[in-house]
Write a protein that holds these residues in place. Structure first.
Motif, PDB file in Angstrom:
ATOM      1  N   ALA A   1      -3.507  25.888 -12.466  1.00 43.17           N
ATOM      2  CA  ALA A   1      -4.003  25.978 -11.128  1.00 43.17           C
ATOM      3  C   ALA A   1      -3.184  24.564 -10.459  1.00 43.17           C
ATOM      4  N   PRO A   2      -2.974  25.073  -9.099  1.00 40.17           N
ATOM      5  CA  PRO A   2      -2.106  23.871  -8.287  1.00 40.17           C
ATOM      6  C   PRO A   2      -3.027  22.967  -7.849  1.00 40.17           C
ATOM      7  N   SER A   3      -2.649  21.467  -8.212  1.00 35.77           N
ATOM      8  CA  SER A   3      -3.582  20.341  -8.000  1.00 35.77           C
ATOM      9  C   SER A   3      -2.842  19.432  -6.919  1.00 35.77           C
ATOM     10  N   ILE A   4      -3.403  19.076  -5.895  1.00 36.45           N
ATOM     11  CA  ILE A   4      -2.635  17.965  -4.969  1.00 36.45           C
ATOM     12  C   ILE A   4      -3.590  16.549  -4.822  1.00 36.45           C
ATOM     13  N   SER A   5      -2.983  15.570  -4.553  1.00 36.99           N
ATOM     14  CA  SER A   5      -3.611  14.236  -4.704  1.00 36.99           C
ATOM     15  C   SER A   5      -3.222  13.449  -3.375  1.00 36.99           C
ATOM     16  N   PRO A   6      -3.571  14.044  -2.175  1.00 37.45           N
ATOM     17  CA  PRO A   6      -3.117  13.455  -0.897  1.00 37.45           C
ATOM     18  C   PRO A   6      -3.732  12.281  -0.377  1.00 37.45           C
ATOM     19  N   SER A   7      -2.996  11.377   0.202  1.00 37.95           N
ATOM     20  CA  SER A   7      -3.557   9.973   0.990  1.00 37.95           C
ATOM     21  C   SER A   7      -2.826   9.531   2.156  1.00 37.95           C
ATOM     22  N   VAL A   8      -3.488   8.544   2.796  1.00 38.20           N
ATOM     23  CA  VAL A   8      -3.035   8.323   3.998  1.00 38.20           C
ATOM     24  C   VAL A   8      -2.703   6.689   4.141  1.00 38.20           C
ATOM     25  N   GLU A   9      -1.477   6.275   4.652  1.00 33.94           N
ATOM     26  CA  GLU A   9      -1.374   4.928   4.476  1.00 33.94           C
ATOM     27  C   GLU A   9      -0.880   4.735   5.896  1.00 33.94           C
ATOM     28  N   LEU A  10      -1.189   3.641   6.476  1.00 35.10           N
ATOM     29  CA  LEU A  10      -0.986   2.997   7.918  1.00 35.10           C
ATOM     30  C   LEU A  10      -0.221   1.851   7.698  1.00 35.10           C
ATOM     31  N   GLY A  11       0.814   1.869   8.954  1.00 39.28           N
ATOM     32  CA  GLY A  11       1.561   0.574   9.111  1.00 39.28           C
ATOM     33  C   GLY A  11       1.017  -0.518  10.118  1.00 39.28           C
ATOM     34  N   PRO A  12       1.789  -1.418  10.654  1.00 47.06           N
ATOM     35  CA  PRO A  12       1.267  -2.249  11.656  1.00 47.06           C
ATOM     36  C   PRO A  12       1.472  -1.698  12.920  1.00 47.06           C
ATOM     37  N   HIS A  13       0.354  -1.646  13.688  1.00 47.46           N
ATOM     38  CA  HIS A  13       0.617  -0.906  15.280  1.00 47.46           C
ATOM     39  C   HIS A  13       1.207  -2.051  15.968  1.00 47.46           C
ATOM     40  N   LEU A  14       1.756  -1.266  17.116  1.00 50.40           N
ATOM     41  CA  LEU A  14       2.493  -2.090  18.060  1.00 50.40           C
ATOM     42  C   LEU A  14       2.042  -1.511  19.631  1.00 50.40           C
ATOM     43  N   PRO A  15       1.701  -2.568  20.399  1.00 45.85           N
ATOM     44  CA  PRO A  15       1.444  -4.036  20.346  1.00 45.85           C
ATOM     45  C   PRO A  15       0.384  -4.474  19.413  1.00 45.85           C
ATOM     46  N   ASN A  16       0.602  -5.579  18.915  1.00 41.16           N
ATOM     47  CA  ASN A  16      -0.484  -6.134  17.824  1.00 41.16           C
ATOM     48  C   ASN A  16      -1.948  -6.170  18.453  1.00 41.16           C
ATOM     49  N   LYS A  17      -2.164  -6.670  19.912  1.00 38.77           N
ATOM     50  CA  LYS A  17      -3.253  -6.850  20.560  1.00 38.77           C
ATOM     51  C   LYS A  17      -3.157  -6.023  21.764  1.00 38.77           C
TER      52      LYS A  17
END
Length: 519
Positions: free
Chosen positions: A236-252
């Motif tokens: 059976a097909p199997s997936i393992s998804p995940s989300v990764e976030l980078g630094p947002h701009l502007p910082n503040k």
């Protein structure tokens, strides 16, 4: 003359050998009604196939009789004997016999129409030659088995039939899971010699293996097996998804700014993910800040991009959740972003509405507590021995027992009635609501006056004169040289005019009766 004799002899011989003449001597006469040879149905024939030889027989006799077709080999051994067929006089019927060759090659046979009743023409016999070919072979193979989340389980099989006749087969598709097998599809097809491809769409099953079975219908394969089965294991097909976030701009970011948030969607499973949506949601109230459609991610692959959040919320700390939605699955990643103060005022580090509702709830709890405490503190004394009478001191007891003089006042906040010393001035604290207020001096209340009883005249008194009143022995006496005097029982200050004294009075506070005199 000799010639005439010869002609007469020929005519006589013809009359003697003609069927009419023969029929006169026989009640039954069977002869061919058409072709003088048998017809064979089922050619070309392969080993395991059935062939049928038949011929049309006519009854020229006067009675009904039965005939049969017999097939024999070159050695005279019977190969097949057909069923007896009854033929009425003047009728014709087909007589047949069936045979299944067991080996390939040239099959030489003799045929003959026989009857237990006799009268069969000598023309109803002969021989035939049949070419028998090898049995046809049937092969099955899996070309492709593809199981994905998007398309489900798809399989492609190939069925090969060797040269020869067209053949009918039954195809059965079964799925097995944890040792239990069940048939999910079944159908029949007619195969032409050569290779044929069949596609199987099996959806989203729960299975460990796939099994395909071919069953020849009315014929025999070269391997003489009744069924041909092929099986393949499934994953059976199997997936393992995940989300990764980078630094947002502007910082503040400041309220109203446009914020860029880079992301990476990873799949470490062994199957391709489905296409879906990527959403950015504020966790405090579930507000959707941004969303976009994302394509599928291959096994072990990564998809990247940037989310644009505009306008940025007006909050000092913004809690975000980035959610990757797919059919049947969802993964998320949290992010906390500190914003720059916009200068429009002091930013509170908490939710103002939440603080308001909390304060309102606390006030309600305090108010309910105060009401409950007041209810308990003002509870009416219980009855004594169930007679329903309040416990109180008798007027005679209060009259003769000296108690400190008190007066009654009312709390201006909760209207609780309090007893304080008559001479007390200054601040008073209410025990019910704990509020403090100033107690004003008591105002003098006029005493209730009663008419005095006439005093008996003594011997030295002049007629028409008034004698000084004397208080009754049981009445207390209060004296003063002013209009204001004190109650002899509770020290309540009362006003009794001098011109009306002596006079019997009643204190409105303690209900004590006394004599008010001058002195």
């Amino acid at each position: 003359m000799a010639v005439m004799r010869k002609i007469a002899v020929i005519l006589l011989a013809s009359a003697l050998l003609s069927p009419a003449a023969f029929a006169e001597d026989n009640e039954k006469m069977f002869t061919s009604a058409g072709a003088a040879d048998v017809a064979v149905v089922g050619e070309p024939v392969h080993v395991g196939d059935e062939i049928t030889a038949s011929i049309l027989v006519h009854n020229q006799g006067s009675e009904t009789g039965s005939v049969r077709l017999v097939l024999t080999d070159s050695e005279g051994t019977n190969l097949s004997i057909g069923d007896d067929v009854a033929i009425t006089p003047g009728s014709s019927r087909e007589v047949s016999a069936s045979l299944t060759p067991s080996s390939a090659g040239v099959l030489n046979m003799s045929w003959e129409v026989g009857s237990d009743d006799g009268g069969v023409s000598s023309l109803l016999q002969g021989s035939l030659e049949i070419h028998v070919y090898e049995a046809q072979s049937l092969d099955l193979s899996f070309d492709e088995v593809d199981w994905t989340l998007a398309d489900g389980l798809d399989s492609q099989i190939s069925v090969a039939l060797s040269e020869g006749e067209s053949r009918d087969v039954n195809i059965s598709i079964a799925l097995g899971y944890q040792g239990v097998e069940h048939v999910v599809q079944g159908f029949s097809v007619t195969l032409e010699p050569g290779l044929r491809t069949l596609s199987l769409d099996l959806g989203e099953p729960e299975a460990d293996y796939l099994s395909v079975t071919l069953e020849p219908r009315g014929w025999t394969t070269s391997n003489s097996a009744s069924n041909l089965t092929w099986q393949v294991d499934l994953d059976a097909p199997s997936i393992s998804p995940s989300v990764e976030l980078g630094p947002h701009l502007p910082n503040k970011p400041s309220p109203g700014d446009s914020v860029s948030l880079p992301y990476w969607l990873n799949n470490s499973g062994d199957a391709v993910t489905l296409s879906g949506e990527l959403r950015v949601v504020r966790t405090s109230d579930g507000m959707l800040l941004a969303e976009r459609i994302v394509s599928s991610v291959s096994s072990g692959g990564t998809s990247s991009g940037t989310m644009e959040i505009s306008p940025w919320p007006d909050s000092q700390i913004v809690e975000l959740e980035v959610i990757w939605f797919m059919e049947g699955a969802a993964v998320s990643e949290f992010l906390s972003v500190e914003s720059t103060d916009s200068g429009g005022g002091t930013e509170l580090p908490f939710d103002l509405m939440a603080a308001f509702y909390g304060a309102l709830s606390g006030f309600a709890v305090v108010l309910v507590g105060i009401i409950a405490w007041r209810t308990v503190s003002e509870r009416t004394p219980g009855t004594e021995e169930g007679r329903g009478k309040m416990l109180r001191d008798s007027r005679i007891t209060r009259r003769f027992e000296k108690a400190p003089a008190k007066r009654e006042i009312q709390c201006p906040n909760c209207e609780q009635r309090l007893n304080i010393p008559s001479e007390h001035t200054g601040t008073v604290r209410c025990p019910a609501c704990m509020s403090q207020f100033s107690a004003e001096p008591a105002q003098e209340e006029p005493a209730v006056q009663f008419p005095t009883e006439p005093r008996p005249q003594g011997p030295g008194s002049s007629e028409g004169g008034t004698a000084e009143p004397e208080p009754a022995p049981s009445w207390p006496v209060a004296r003063s040289n002013e209009e204001i005097l004190s109650c002899p029982e509770c020290d309540q200050r009362l006003r009794v005019p001098l011109e009306r004294r002596p006079v019997r009075s009643r204190c409105p506070a303690c209900r004590t009766e006394f004599m008010a005199e001058v002195g």
